[in-house]
Design an enzyme around this catalytic site. Structure first.
Site, PDB file in Angstrom:
ATOM      1  N   ALA A 158       0.768  -1.268   0.104  1.00  0.00           N
ATOM      2  CA  ALA A 158       0.099  -0.030   0.047  1.00  0.00           C
ATOM      3  C   ALA A 158       0.914   1.237  -0.088  1.00  0.00           C
ATOM      4  CB  ALA A 158      -0.827  -0.127   1.054  1.00  0.00           C
ATOM      5  N   LYS A 159       0.624   2.251  -0.945  1.00  0.00           N
ATOM      6  CA  LYS A 159       1.250   3.326  -0.928  1.00  0.00           C
ATOM      7  C   LYS A 159       0.819   4.333   0.075  1.00  0.00           C
ATOM      8  CE  LYS A 159       3.288   6.378  -4.174  1.00  0.00           C
ATOM      9  NZ  LYS A 159       4.841   6.009  -4.163  1.00  0.00           N
TER      10      LYS A 159
END
Length: 321
Positions: A158-159
């Protein structure tokens, strides 16, 4: 590196002057890092400004938000449109675009409910390569003493804003040592990625890169490079890689939206290959940047005109009316 703000950004549903977009000091995001974001580029092409893989970035933004239970109050189409709107509002032919989703409400709870509002802001500004002239000359990197988190600590796929506390430690250590970037190891001591880039190694004309399980963010530029390499007949292998491969590599390069394709000329002050960008790196750079100057055919529909969404929306509105 100090950056100048753009005249306009997109915030809470509309384009507004930069100084009008504010967040309260009590916002959950400031206390706990509850945000996800994207980094996207618009390139000036012979056919006009084009987003590079816009929908792929928007899709990842929504995946990251879902992992952290951030309910984005807009559709994918609305986010795509907002990205185009803020680029156009600032009159940019090329730009770095940063959509940001964050918990804007106040609470000290680590499990905030739906009553804590989620907002979206999008920044667009002119920005060259993260490493400046290094994209042509290559940069010097070091292996950091900081490792990437283990898979069961937080989701590196996940960014998320909080993930980049790790990146800051890696980049700051590298800068103090006089390097352009730091390379992190995975929890098991094998290679992972740069502070904000994915890692590739070239040996005997073959391309190697750490897998998603190595604590990396499997980047969109990384995926693009792997696709272009395959089309050029360059073998690509995702596998666990020991640190010492960096020291005997023919070529090393980093990829990312901000870094694009940046060659590495030395690791821990040990020269990589001949000390200049090698033929595989150059071939991939030519194919990648060729997408934006017309030398490479856009076979995958990666380029999106800024006005395409606007025209489609306007047409739909006329039909409804």
């Amino acid at each position: 590196m100090t950056m100048n703000p753009a005249p306009y950004l997109w915030h809470d549903g509309r384009v507004k002057p930069w100084h009008e977009a504010t967040v309260h000091v009590g916002a959950h995001v400031l206390h706990y890092g509850s945000s996800v974001f994207e980094g996207e580029r618009v390139y000036a092409t012979p056919e006009g400004p084009r987003f590079f893989r816009l929908r792929d970035h928007t899709d990842r933004l929504f995946r990251s938000a879902r992992i952290y239970e951030l309910a984005i109050p807009h559709t994918r189409d609305e986010i795509d449109q907002a990205c185009a709107d803020v680029v156009l509002a600032n009159g940019l032919d090329s730009a770095y675009v940063r959509p940001l989703v964050y918990r804007a409400g106040f609470t000290f709870s680590l499990a905030p409910g739906s009553d804590v509002p989620v907002e979206v802001a999008i920044i667009a500004l002119p920005w060259g390569n993260l490493h400046g002239a290094g994209v042509h000359e290559g940069i010097d990197v070091c292996v950091s003493s900081w490792h990437r988190p283990a898979p069961n600590t937080l989701p590196t796929g996940a960014k998320a804003g909080g993930n980049y506390l790790s990146s800051q430690l890696i980049a700051q250590e590298a800068k103090r040592g006089g390097f352009g970037e730091g390379i992190a190891l995975a929890p098991g001591g094998l290679l992972s990625e740069g502070a904000g880039e994915n890692l590739f190694i070239v040996q005997r004309g073959r391309l190697y890169t750490p897998p998603a399980a190595a604590g990396i963010l499997a980047g969109i530029t990384r995926d693009s490079v792997m696709t272009l390499a395959s089309e050029l007949g360059i073998s690509v292998t995702e596998c666990d890689l020991p640190r010492e491969l960096l020291y005997g590599a023919d070529e090393v390069f980093l990829t990312g939206t901000a870094a694009e394709i940046t060659p590495v000329r030395s690791v821990d002050r040990k020269q990589v290959g001949s000390g200049v960008p090698g033929p595989v790196t150059r071939a991939l750079q030519d194919a990648f940047f060729g997408l934006f100057d017309g030398r490479t055919t856009d076979r995958h529909g990666w380029l999106t005109p800024l006005r395409q969404g606007i025209e489609a929306r306007s047409s739909h509105q006329r039909e409804v009316a």
